[in-house]
Design an enzyme around this catalytic site. Sequence first.
Site, PDB file in Angstrom:
ATOM      1  N   ASP A 184       0.843  -1.207   0.000  1.00  6.47           N
ATOM      2  CA  ASP A 184       0.000   0.000   0.000  1.00  6.47           C
ATOM      3  C   ASP A 184       0.877   1.255   0.000  1.00  6.47           C
ATOM      4  O   ASP A 184       0.594   2.233  -0.691  1.00  6.47           O
ATOM      5  CB  ASP A 184      -0.919  -0.029   1.229  1.00  6.47           C
ATOM      6  CG  ASP A 184      -1.611  -1.376   1.354  1.00  6.47           C
ATOM      7  OD1 ASP A 184      -2.270  -1.780   0.398  1.00  6.47           O
ATOM      8  OD2 ASP A 184      -1.434  -2.056   2.390  1.00  6.47           O
TER       9      ASP A 184
ATOM     10  N   HIS B  88      -4.696  -3.322   6.149  1.00  7.68           N
ATOM     11  CA  HIS B  88      -4.491  -3.594   4.721  1.00  7.68           C
ATOM     12  C   HIS B  88      -5.855  -3.978   4.143  1.00  7.68           C
ATOM     13  O   HIS B  88      -6.185  -5.159   3.989  1.00  7.68           O
ATOM     14  CB  HIS B  88      -3.470  -4.721   4.539  1.00  7.68           C
ATOM     15  CG  HIS B  88      -3.339  -5.159   3.107  1.00  7.68           C
ATOM     16  ND1 HIS B  88      -2.912  -4.320   2.105  1.00  7.68           N
ATOM     17  CD2 HIS B  88      -3.613  -6.339   2.495  1.00  7.68           C
ATOM     18  CE1 HIS B  88      -2.914  -4.966   0.960  1.00  7.68           C
ATOM     19  NE2 HIS B  88      -3.349  -6.190   1.159  1.00  7.68           N
TER      20      HIS B  88
END
Length: 330
Positions: free
Chosen positions: A162, A190
Amino acid sequence: MAKNPMRVAVTGAAGQIGYSLLFRIANGDLLGKDQPVILQLLEIDNEKAQKALKGVMMELEDCAFPLLAGMSAHSDPMTAFKDADVALLVGARPRGPGMERKDLLEANAQIFTVQGKALDAVASRNVKVLVVGNPANTNAYIAMKSAPNLPAKNFTAMLRLDHNRALSQVAIKSGVPVSQIHKMCVWGNHSPTMYADYRFAVTDDGKSLKDLINDEQWNRDTFLPTVGKRGAAIIDARGASSAASAANAAIDHVRDWVLGTNGEWTTMGVPSDGSYGIPEGVIFGFPVTTENGEYKIVQGLAVDEFSQERINNTLKELEEERAGVAHLLK
Ligand code: NAD
Ligand code: LMR
């Protein structure tokens, strides 16, 4: 003098991430170009998976990597994790189209209970654990709770993909190369609730990326959804979840943890120490720096109202996931 080999255990070694990961570990990308490694590879106890793993090992052999000091195939975590210095927990069921990562909770939670217990029993007391298998934060929490004899700080979850996605989107928008952007971070889970945050990001010469971009609407309506839903966009485009970029992020995460970031920030999912009001023990994406094999959460950052809302939202989801697996941890 040559260094002693380090033992790296990898689960799901015959899977698609495994196929991108193992060759880079053996090439020295994970622990350094002077660090021999022994790969301890775990796959499920199934003829097809074990046969595929043998095939991957044949290919590793065929690369004649000078740093590959040994490798072994396992179907039992108790042997795969023996004396492991690093454990990359990749093996789990990936999501398909239309699923959220938390839909995998039930299917994958069992795996991380068993593996946490095995790490507790046989791994090095300094083992560095990275959970990649989804839902990564909660799986890391399960593994950590299942390993009471290991330091909780040894258990981490992968938010580096990410982080890297956020870096690239900001680079494309601003025209500043990725290599010249510092102080990016991603808070929380996440999952699409993650909060990718470039408020503190600066260029090499100290210019604020927020000022350079100067577009709050882009942040809210384009950047955050693009980074948050990138995994789903890749599943939609490829028909399979991200693999090479996930393996690359796993390498980045562990390499930086072991070898240090030289003052640079990165993002790791780590058990909270209470920083920023995140309850202790929740595995949360934080900005960190690393040195001498230890990470430190970056302290003292201002949290404005918009950011606090996002942080609360991703924390709420993590707390719900945690409640959903509580019965497995009794
Ligand atoms: P894959 O299906 O190609 O491979 C997974 C492998 O794990 C398979 O070979 C399977 O046999 C093995 N496996 C399953 N259970 C196991 C167990 N208990 N022990 C050992 N091996 C086991 O999947 P993939 O694409 O390699 O993805 C693996 C995981 O990584 C998935 O959960 C996926 O959602 C996750 N993922 C996470 C991120 C992240 O950023 N955190 C990014 C991409 C993928
Ligand atoms: C990703 O972010 O690419 C992975 O977590 C895979 C997925 O399920 O999205």
